[in-house]
Structures are given as structure tokens and as C-alpha cells.
Design a protein around this motif. Sequence first.
Motif, PDB file in Angstrom:
ATOM      1  N   GLN A 267      -3.121  -2.822  -2.701  1.00  0.00           N
ATOM      2  CA  GLN A 267      -3.190  -3.775  -3.791  1.00  0.00           C
ATOM      3  C   GLN A 267      -2.556  -5.089  -3.360  1.00  0.00           C
ATOM      4  OE1 GLN A 267      -0.269  -3.838  -7.054  1.00  0.00           O
ATOM      5  NE2 GLN A 267       0.427  -1.816  -6.358  1.00  0.00           N
TER       6      GLN A 267
ATOM      7  N   THR B 202      -5.068   8.397   3.986  1.00  0.00           N
ATOM      8  CA  THR B 202      -5.676   7.398   3.105  1.00  0.00           C
ATOM      9  C   THR B 202      -4.579   6.555   2.472  1.00  0.00           C
ATOM     10  OG1 THR B 202      -5.658   8.915   1.205  1.00  0.00           O
ATOM     11  CG2 THR B 202      -7.643   8.879   2.579  1.00  0.00           C
ATOM     12  N   TRP B 203      -4.915   5.298   2.177  1.00  0.00           N
ATOM     13  CA  TRP B 203      -3.955   4.359   1.606  1.00  0.00           C
ATOM     14  C   TRP B 203      -4.553   3.676   0.385  1.00  0.00           C
ATOM     15  CZ3 TRP B 203       0.988   3.485   3.678  1.00  0.00           C
ATOM     16  CH2 TRP B 203       1.241   4.137   4.890  1.00  0.00           C
ATOM     17  N   ILE B 204      -3.739   3.485  -0.626  1.00  0.00           N
ATOM     18  CA  ILE B 204      -4.135   2.740  -1.816  1.00  0.00           C
ATOM     19  C   ILE B 204      -3.533   1.340  -1.709  1.00  0.00           C
ATOM     20  CG2 ILE B 204      -4.063   2.635  -4.334  1.00  0.00           C
ATOM     21  CD1 ILE B 204      -3.541   5.682  -4.279  1.00  0.00           C
TER      22      ILE B 204
ATOM     23  N   ALA C  51       0.840  -1.195   0.000  1.00  0.00           N
ATOM     24  CA  ALA C  51       0.000   0.000   0.000  1.00  0.00           C
ATOM     25  C   ALA C  51       0.873   1.243   0.000  1.00  0.00           C
ATOM     26  CB  ALA C  51      -0.939   0.010   1.201  1.00  0.00           C
TER      27      ALA C  51
ATOM     28  N   THR D 227       0.621   5.690   0.599  1.00  0.00           N
ATOM     29  CA  THR D 227      -0.123   6.886   0.970  1.00  0.00           C
ATOM     30  C   THR D 227       0.581   8.108   0.413  1.00  0.00           C
ATOM     31  OG1 THR D 227      -0.998   8.225   2.801  1.00  0.00           O
ATOM     32  CG2 THR D 227       1.099   7.121   3.187  1.00  0.00           C
TER      33      THR D 227
END
Length: 345
Positions: A71, A67-69, A59, A61
Motif C-alpha cells: 500500500q 506474498t506481500w500486501i 508492505a 507478509t
Amino acid sequence: MIKQVLKNVGITLALFILMINASAQKVTLLQQGRAVSIRGLSVVNDKVAWVSGNKGYVAVTKDAGKTWIWQQVRGFEQSDFRDIEAFSDKEALIMSSGTPALILKTTDGGANWQVKYRNRDTSVFLDAMDFHGKYGCAMSDPSNNHFVLFETTDKGNTWKAREMAKSPLARNDEAAFAASGTCLNIFDNGLIKSNSILMVTGGSVANMIQAHIDEKKWSTQQLPIAQGRSSAGAFSVATNGKNWVVVGGDYQRDTRTDSTACYSNDAGKTWKIAKVTPTFLSCVQHIDSKIYLATGTAGTYLSKDEGLTWTKIDGGSYNVCIKTQHGKLTLLAGGNGKIAMFSMK
């Protein structure tokens, strides 16, 4: 009577100041509840950070952890990414322990990952990697009585195993811990030759192993920290000039406070056990001046005197804590997808 009253007032005031100082340092939970154990953490600057963990999860940020993206890296859903090193919000490397040993790289923020190193030898178990500029090093548990090192000079695009003759010796049942990616430290503090390697180990013995990058000879020094069991030893090292701090203990006895932290005030020449020791710690980071932060499964601790004494500031379980070299952002991460932020006030 007046003297006694003044003395009591002084004691009360001192306790009040200590309470204020203690409350000023805190760990704030940012998120949790994801089925991933995070051990890899890289904080690029005050906005950008990456984490990595088991089940192929990564992940990033771009807003200081708000917030974190997330995968799950396609094709590597079973990989255990124990360490991560990032250069920006676009460029990062992840290291997988186990078989096969893997190092992957992205240059587009995680949209695509390329395998830069793969080794199916079951004796290779990657513990950590670290970078200083374009030079990077990944270390593995011993093979043929030597710790195995893999090096890169182009930011991880190509890797080459160091010759066995130039690799450090290992004692029987000595190994390193892939707990937080911080048992390996590459640095240039102006005191010794640029790009020097520090390694801390455990198992049968807890050692500090160090050498300059280009030298064949390694120096080894036993540390005054828990050892003699496969679950015990030195787990992490952090440096600040001549002051170096090592933490560890026994992760199977993580509430014990004996021989879990030591420090050196002469760049590793001599070591002393901490006067007030914490519970088991898997990671330590230099924060500022004489301040160090350390964390583990039994809590997070702060030292304001270069590792001499430690104070517990949080009871949560974490595996790793990392501070950016280019700002103040300090994050912690652990099991259950837990990510938190440390602040001095």
C-alpha cells in the motif's frame, strides 16, 4: 609419493567441504520490480514481516515472504519511511526521515494509520528507531551539538524528546546514517543494565556511543572503521552477549574493502578491525551462535567467527537484512522493491 598423494587428497577434500558449506548459505530472491527503495524491515516471526520505503510505501507478509500486501499510505505519498518496527501482523510503526519528521502507527494491519509524532523542525532528521518491550527510542541527527532522542514507554502511542542534558554529545560534522534502521540498538543481554542504548555514527568520526536508558552520562569510543568523509562511517551494530559487530565503510566507494567491519569480544570495551573485510555494508544481524550476516549495495557477506572474517555469498544490492527474534526467518530488502530470503541450507 604416498604422502604427497594423501596431501593432495586432503586439500581437495577440504576445498570440497568449503564449496559445500558455501553453497549451503544462500540468498533467494522473492520479488523485485517495484518502484520503491526499501530501507525499513521488521521480521516479527517465521511468518509475519513488514517493509517500508520511499514514496510512502509499506508492505506486510503473513506467509514468510511468499506474498506481500502493498500500500501507499494515503496522505503520505511523498514520505520516505526509512524504518519500521512491527509487533504483529496488525500492529506496526513507520518512521519518515526528512521534513516533517513523522512516526505513524497502525493497529489494524495497515488499513488505517495515525500520526503519533510530527516535527517540522528542519534540523530534525530521523535516522532509526528501536524497541525493547514497550520502551522505544528514535534518534535524529545532531542539533546544538547533541544527538536528538525521542522516547516512548507505551509502544509508540506517545513520544517525548529527551532532555538535551541527557542526550549524547556530537562532534562537528558527526551524524548517523538512515540506511537500514540499525545504527541504533536497544537491548538487554544480561551483562549490563536492562534497556541499554547503542548508537554508531559516521562523518567526521565513527563512534560507538552507549548508555543505560536512565543515565545522563554517555560513553563514546572511536571505532576502527572508515571515517572522515560525510559518506563514511559506522552504519550498523549487532550484538550477541559479549560479542558485538559493527559494519559500514563509504557508500560512495562501496566496492572498497578497507575498514568496513570491526568486532568486540568484551561488550564494546575494545575493538578490532576484521581480519578479512568485506565491501561497504549498511546492515549487520546476528544469526546464530558465532554467525553474522551483513549486506550492502555491493553484496551480502557471512561471518562464522563472530566478525573476524567475512565471505561473500551473494552479489546483489540490498540495504537491510533482519532476522526475527522469535524464529529463523531472515529477510533482505533494497532498491527496486527487491526482497529476498537468507537460508543456512
